[in-house]
Design a protein around this motif. Sequence first.
Motif, PDB file in Angstrom:
ATOM      1  N   VAL A   1       0.814  -1.140  -0.085  1.00 19.35           N
ATOM      2  CA  VAL A   1       0.087   0.086   0.293  1.00 19.35           C
ATOM      3  C   VAL A   1       0.852   1.175   0.244  1.00 19.35           C
ATOM      4  O   VAL A   1       1.738   1.289   0.927  1.00 19.35           O
ATOM      5  N   ALA A   2       0.989   1.890  -0.959  1.00 20.75           N
ATOM      6  CA  ALA A   2       1.855   2.935  -1.326  1.00 20.75           C
ATOM      7  C   ALA A   2       0.945   4.432  -1.296  1.00 20.75           C
ATOM      8  O   ALA A   2      -0.220   4.572  -2.041  1.00 20.75           O
ATOM      9  N   ASP A   3       1.209   5.437  -0.722  1.00 15.30           N
ATOM     10  CA  ASP A   3       0.494   6.749  -0.782  1.00 15.30           C
ATOM     11  C   ASP A   3       1.666   7.581  -1.380  1.00 15.30           C
ATOM     12  O   ASP A   3       2.691   7.639  -1.441  1.00 15.30           O
ATOM     13  N   ALA A   4       0.918   8.832  -1.582  1.00 15.17           N
ATOM     14  CA  ALA A   4       1.766  10.091  -2.084  1.00 15.17           C
ATOM     15  C   ALA A   4       1.991  11.341  -0.856  1.00 15.17           C
ATOM     16  O   ALA A   4       2.135  12.427  -1.262  1.00 15.17           O
ATOM     17  N   GLY A   5       1.868  10.748   0.171  1.00 12.97           N
ATOM     18  CA  GLY A   5       1.969  11.832   1.459  1.00 12.97           C
ATOM     19  C   GLY A   5       3.361  12.129   1.694  1.00 12.97           C
ATOM     20  O   GLY A   5       4.203  12.081   0.691  1.00 12.97           O
ATOM     21  N   PRO A   6       3.848  12.662   2.813  1.00 14.74           N
ATOM     22  CA  PRO A   6       4.951  13.116   3.221  1.00 14.74           C
ATOM     23  C   PRO A   6       6.056  12.212   3.447  1.00 14.74           C
ATOM     24  O   PRO A   6       7.380  12.483   3.380  1.00 14.74           O
ATOM     25  N   GLY A   7       5.688  11.050   3.569  1.00 13.77           N
ATOM     26  CA  GLY A   7       6.605   9.697   3.839  1.00 13.77           C
ATOM     27  C   GLY A   7       6.846   9.634   5.123  1.00 13.77           C
ATOM     28  O   GLY A   7       6.421  10.442   6.112  1.00 13.77           O
ATOM     29  N   ILE A   8       8.050   8.718   5.424  1.00 14.44           N
ATOM     30  CA  ILE A   8       8.323   8.482   6.826  1.00 14.44           C
ATOM     31  C   ILE A   8       9.863   8.733   6.959  1.00 14.44           C
ATOM     32  O   ILE A   8      10.543   8.368   6.144  1.00 14.44           O
ATOM     33  N   ASN A   9      10.240   9.323   7.795  1.00 17.05           N
ATOM     34  CA  ASN A   9      11.695   9.773   7.984  1.00 17.05           C
ATOM     35  C   ASN A   9      12.403   8.492   8.544  1.00 17.05           C
ATOM     36  O   ASN A   9      11.760   7.271   8.961  1.00 17.05           O
ATOM     37  N   ASP A  10      13.603   8.379   7.987  1.00 16.68           N
ATOM     38  CA  ASP A  10      14.489   7.310   7.982  1.00 16.68           C
ATOM     39  C   ASP A  10      14.633   6.678   9.616  1.00 16.68           C
ATOM     40  O   ASP A  10      14.736   5.628   9.809  1.00 16.68           O
TER      41      ASP A  10
END
Length: 455
Positions: free
Chosen positions: A379-388
């Motif tokens: 499940v992939a979104d186009a949001g800000p993502g997750i910090n490493d």
Amino acid sequence: MSLRVRVTWLAASCVAGAVALVSLGAYLTVRQNLYDQIDTSLAQKAETTVRSDAVAETASGTRFPAAFLSLTDVQFAVVDDDGDLLLSVPRHIPPIGPRELAVATGEVPNSLRTDGKTDSRVYAVPYHGNALVLAQSLQPTKAQLADLALVLFLIGGAGVVVAAAAGTAVARTGLRPVQRLTRATERVTHTGDLRPIQVDGDDELARLSHSFNQMLAAVAYAQDRQRKLVADAGHELRTPLTSLRTNLELLLAAEAPNAPTLSDEDKKEIHADVHAQLDELTQLIGDLVELAREDAPHIDPQQVDMVEVIEQALARARRRAGHVNFEVDLHPWYLLGEPVALERAVLNLLDNAVKFSPPDGIIRVDLRPDGDGFAFLQVADAGPGINDADLPYVFDRFYRSDEARTLPGSGLGLAIVKSAAERHGGSVYAGRSADGGALMAIRLPGRPEASTSLS
């Protein structure tokens, strides 16, 4: 009776039984050999006497067979068929009975018996129409057998004592790990102390101690998780409860006599805030209940069509997704599991993607086999993502990144996903999508076609 005492008694009993059997066998063998030697000696002396033709003469001129001079160590006599003594030595006359007379009359070729009155062995053979009778006392032989029995008894008794001592030492040494286990269980029962016990060696008892330490470690880990769950749940509940209490106190204070009144707009805002806080509490309690159910033992698995499960979760997610769009690419995949738990896990992934997606954003849902008996649901979104720095912790209970703390949620949704995946033999992954947003994936075992033999 303690186990150590039972081991000691067992060792002593086994040695006693073995010693008794060996001693009895040795005694009977020696006894039979000694009796056979007496019989053989009597037979050889009788045969030598019968075959001898040499004649000796006394000082008075009495002539007698010289072979009788070799019979000084036994009792001997020559008797006729009437039982009269023809030749004998006074005070060394052997017992004469019907069997010896039968030899004298020629009814039997020889006779061998034990005379109970004189406790001697009696042997008779024909001799020039009469009977030669020889007798030897059994007292010396029985004395030897008595000495042998005493020696065997003393040696056997010493062996039993040594075996008992060795059994005690072995039991004390061998049962030391069991005693440590006993003390450890009593310590855990009375104090709750889960420290591991010392393990020595690599035998079965050492492996038992190691397994006990592993059990203690598992119990300690479960306790730590329970404490952390309670502490985290209390922390998460404190904020909405405090805010809810503040709003309720404000509403109650506004209704008190001579208190400043609130405007309709302020009341409306407070009511909305109270509803939001109640929704947050409801979601948090529901997630806690669901997580507790996920940790329960799994029973009665059934064949699950993952495509159907994902489509049902998508239908629920679309109803509350707003203007977010879904791009779906699903390949057939079946496994044994619990449909409700899997649907809840998929729905949590979709809700998480919806929460962080921008308006009119695209959420890509993809299910495809990877060729080694597993399939990936991504499940992939186009949001800000997750910090490493947050990637290793996103599936932990109550973990929320700094960006997510301002958004609704309890921090349990992804933990429920991880629990469901692991219960079904799978795993979870988090990363960055091709659009720069978050990528959440579940790896599940199964096969691309339905089968009643799935395992």
